[in-house]
Design a protein around this motif. Sequence first.
Motif, PDB file in Angstrom:
ATOM      1  N   UNK A  65      -4.516  -7.163 -17.243  1.00  0.00           N
ATOM      2  CA  UNK A  65      -5.620  -6.732 -16.384  1.00  0.00           C
ATOM      3  C   UNK A  65      -5.141  -6.452 -14.959  1.00  0.00           C
ATOM      4  N   UNK A  66      -4.276  -7.303 -14.413  1.00  0.00           N
ATOM      5  CA  UNK A  66      -3.735  -7.070 -13.067  1.00  0.00           C
ATOM      6  C   UNK A  66      -2.845  -5.837 -13.042  1.00  0.00           C
ATOM      7  N   UNK A  67      -2.011  -5.670 -14.070  1.00  0.00           N
ATOM      8  CA  UNK A  67      -1.132  -4.495 -14.136  1.00  0.00           C
ATOM      9  C   UNK A  67      -1.959  -3.218 -14.189  1.00  0.00           C
ATOM     10  N   UNK A  68      -3.018  -3.213 -14.982  1.00  0.00           N
ATOM     11  CA  UNK A  68      -3.897  -2.036 -15.076  1.00  0.00           C
ATOM     12  C   UNK A  68      -4.627  -1.777 -13.764  1.00  0.00           C
ATOM     13  N   UNK A  69      -5.053  -2.837 -13.098  1.00  0.00           N
ATOM     14  CA  UNK A  69      -5.785  -2.703 -11.832  1.00  0.00           C
ATOM     15  C   UNK A  69      -4.975  -1.914 -10.804  1.00  0.00           C
ATOM     16  N   UNK A  70      -3.659  -2.120 -10.795  1.00  0.00           N
ATOM     17  CA  UNK A  70      -2.809  -1.467  -9.806  1.00  0.00           C
ATOM     18  C   UNK A  70      -2.075  -0.249 -10.352  1.00  0.00           C
ATOM     19  N   UNK A  84       6.828   1.006 -14.006  1.00  0.00           N
ATOM     20  CA  UNK A  84       6.631   1.657 -12.712  1.00  0.00           C
ATOM     21  C   UNK A  84       5.394   1.066 -12.048  1.00  0.00           C
ATOM     22  N   UNK A  85       5.579   0.604 -10.800  1.00  0.00           N
ATOM     23  CA  UNK A  85       4.503  -0.010 -10.023  1.00  0.00           C
ATOM     24  C   UNK A  85       4.246   0.870  -8.806  1.00  0.00           C
ATOM     25  N   UNK A  86       3.259   1.788  -8.894  1.00  0.00           N
ATOM     26  CA  UNK A  86       3.005   2.719  -7.792  1.00  0.00           C
ATOM     27  C   UNK A  86       2.543   2.029  -6.508  1.00  0.00           C
ATOM     28  N   UNK A  87       2.857   2.659  -5.382  1.00  0.00           N
ATOM     29  CA  UNK A  87       2.397   2.204  -4.070  1.00  0.00           C
ATOM     30  C   UNK A  87       1.470   3.287  -3.538  1.00  0.00           C
ATOM     31  N   UNK A  88       0.233   2.922  -3.266  1.00  0.00           N
ATOM     32  CA  UNK A  88      -0.774   3.872  -2.806  1.00  0.00           C
ATOM     33  C   UNK A  88      -1.180   3.572  -1.370  1.00  0.00           C
ATOM     34  N   UNK A  89      -1.520   4.624  -0.642  1.00  0.00           N
ATOM     35  CA  UNK A  89      -2.172   4.522   0.667  1.00  0.00           C
ATOM     36  C   UNK A  89      -3.376   5.438   0.602  1.00  0.00           C
ATOM     37  N   UNK A  90      -4.546   4.884   0.777  1.00  0.00           N
ATOM     38  CA  UNK A  90      -5.788   5.647   0.738  1.00  0.00           C
ATOM     39  C   UNK A  90      -5.880   6.480  -0.542  1.00  0.00           C
ATOM     40  N   UNK A  91      -5.559   5.840  -1.664  1.00  0.00           N
ATOM     41  CA  UNK A  91      -5.638   6.411  -3.013  1.00  0.00           C
ATOM     42  C   UNK A  91      -4.598   7.495  -3.299  1.00  0.00           C
ATOM     43  N   UNK A  92      -3.617   7.687  -2.410  1.00  0.00           N
ATOM     44  CA  UNK A  92      -2.558   8.661  -2.623  1.00  0.00           C
ATOM     45  C   UNK A  92      -1.244   7.932  -2.893  1.00  0.00           C
ATOM     46  N   UNK A  97       7.863   1.033  -6.964  1.00  0.00           N
ATOM     47  CA  UNK A  97       8.947   0.135  -7.310  1.00  0.00           C
ATOM     48  C   UNK A  97       8.993   0.136  -8.823  1.00  0.00           C
ATOM     49  N   UNK A  98      10.171   0.349  -9.398  1.00  0.00           N
ATOM     50  CA  UNK A  98      10.303   0.375 -10.855  1.00  0.00           C
ATOM     51  C   UNK A  98      11.214  -0.770 -11.286  1.00  0.00           C
ATOM     52  N   UNK A  99      10.757  -1.577 -12.234  1.00  0.00           N
ATOM     53  CA  UNK A  99      11.496  -2.743 -12.737  1.00  0.00           C
ATOM     54  C   UNK A  99      12.064  -2.415 -14.107  1.00  0.00           C
ATOM     55  N   UNK A 100      13.384  -2.540 -14.264  1.00  0.00           N
ATOM     56  CA  UNK A 100      14.033  -2.237 -15.532  1.00  0.00           C
ATOM     57  C   UNK A 100      13.573  -3.206 -16.623  1.00  0.00           C
ATOM     58  N   UNK A 135       8.428  -9.064  -3.610  1.00  0.00           N
ATOM     59  CA  UNK A 135       8.304  -7.928  -4.505  1.00  0.00           C
ATOM     60  C   UNK A 135       6.871  -7.661  -4.901  1.00  0.00           C
ATOM     61  N   UNK A 136       6.670  -6.542  -5.606  1.00  0.00           N
ATOM     62  CA  UNK A 136       5.329  -6.142  -6.013  1.00  0.00           C
ATOM     63  C   UNK A 136       4.703  -7.185  -6.943  1.00  0.00           C
ATOM     64  N   UNK A 137       5.470  -7.701  -7.894  1.00  0.00           N
ATOM     65  CA  UNK A 137       4.914  -8.695  -8.815  1.00  0.00           C
ATOM     66  C   UNK A 137       4.430  -9.931  -8.056  1.00  0.00           C
ATOM     67  N   UNK A 138       5.204 -10.373  -7.062  1.00  0.00           N
ATOM     68  CA  UNK A 138       4.781 -11.517  -6.239  1.00  0.00           C
ATOM     69  C   UNK A 138       3.455 -11.211  -5.550  1.00  0.00           C
ATOM     70  N   UNK A 139       3.377 -10.046  -4.916  1.00  0.00           N
ATOM     71  CA  UNK A 139       2.174  -9.679  -4.158  1.00  0.00           C
ATOM     72  C   UNK A 139       0.983  -9.437  -5.076  1.00  0.00           C
ATOM     73  N   UNK A 140       1.216  -8.895  -6.265  1.00  0.00           N
ATOM     74  CA  UNK A 140       0.110  -8.693  -7.209  1.00  0.00           C
ATOM     75  C   UNK A 140      -0.468 -10.040  -7.613  1.00  0.00           C
ATOM     76  N   UNK A 141       0.400 -10.998  -7.912  1.00  0.00           N
ATOM     77  CA  UNK A 141      -0.105 -12.327  -8.260  1.00  0.00           C
ATOM     78  C   UNK A 141      -0.869 -12.923  -7.073  1.00  0.00           C
ATOM     79  N   UNK A 142      -0.338 -12.779  -5.855  1.00  0.00           N
ATOM     80  CA  UNK A 142      -0.992 -13.304  -4.654  1.00  0.00           C
ATOM     81  C   UNK A 142      -2.320 -12.601  -4.371  1.00  0.00           C
ATOM     82  N   UNK A 143      -2.480 -11.362  -4.852  1.00  0.00           N
ATOM     83  CA  UNK A 143      -3.716 -10.606  -4.582  1.00  0.00           C
ATOM     84  C   UNK A 143      -4.943 -11.288  -5.175  1.00  0.00           C
ATOM     85  N   UNK A 144      -4.742 -12.172  -6.125  1.00  0.00           N
ATOM     86  CA  UNK A 144      -5.867 -12.921  -6.694  1.00  0.00           C
ATOM     87  C   UNK A 144      -6.417 -13.937  -5.692  1.00  0.00           C
ATOM     88  N   UNK A 145      -5.612 -14.241  -4.659  1.00  0.00           N
ATOM     89  CA  UNK A 145      -5.998 -15.241  -3.662  1.00  0.00           C
ATOM     90  C   UNK A 145      -6.488 -14.618  -2.357  1.00  0.00           C
TER      91      UNK A 145
END
Length: 188
Positions: A65-70, A84-92, A97-100, A135-145
């Motif tokens: 669910x978190x992966x889909x959200x972002x 692939x973990x896209x980085x968006x600014x104002x929906x663009x 960051x891509x993790x092998x 990293x993105x995974x760290x921040x995605x997990x933290x985004x729940x807080x």
Amino acid sequence: MSCPSNHAYVRKIAPDKAICLDCGMFLDLKAKNENKGPLIMPPLLYTLDEYTWASWNPWPNITLRLAEKYGWYGSVIGMDDYLVMPIFRHKLPVGYSARRITDNGGKKYRLPKDRAKYIWQSRDDLHPPVLVGEGVADAVWLSQLGSSVALLGSYGEIPELPIIMVMDGDEKGIEAAFRIVQEQKKKG
């Protein structure tokens, strides 16, 4: 010139030309704008479903669910599968960051070539305190807080808001925390 619809998937077809894979528009990569032409994202080859996520997920605390959200998806870069973990600014899309996932000797993490590094943000309008991870995974997990950002090796965009650093305890995390403290001291 970028795609007027700001689609994320652009494929280079010549040194100075690309095509938008969503709308088919040809793009001039020599056109001057703040992003040096459109961002060329790795092509979407795998959508994340329960099975793919269970076999690919390198982080046990990140849910599908978190992966889909972002907007995370799978692609091939070189000879390896990447998440692939896209980085968006104002929906663009402005970066990724891509993790092998597979191990054929490629880089563990990849960022777009010849692009400024952008910090990943959980939302455009950050609210204090901002949780800062490596990293993105760290921040995605933290985004729940709360509002969170991922540095991705960049220190120039740390928000001008109260922050809480949440770094790994390894050498890179300690170095990042030290550099952040030094930058914040310079700013007063």
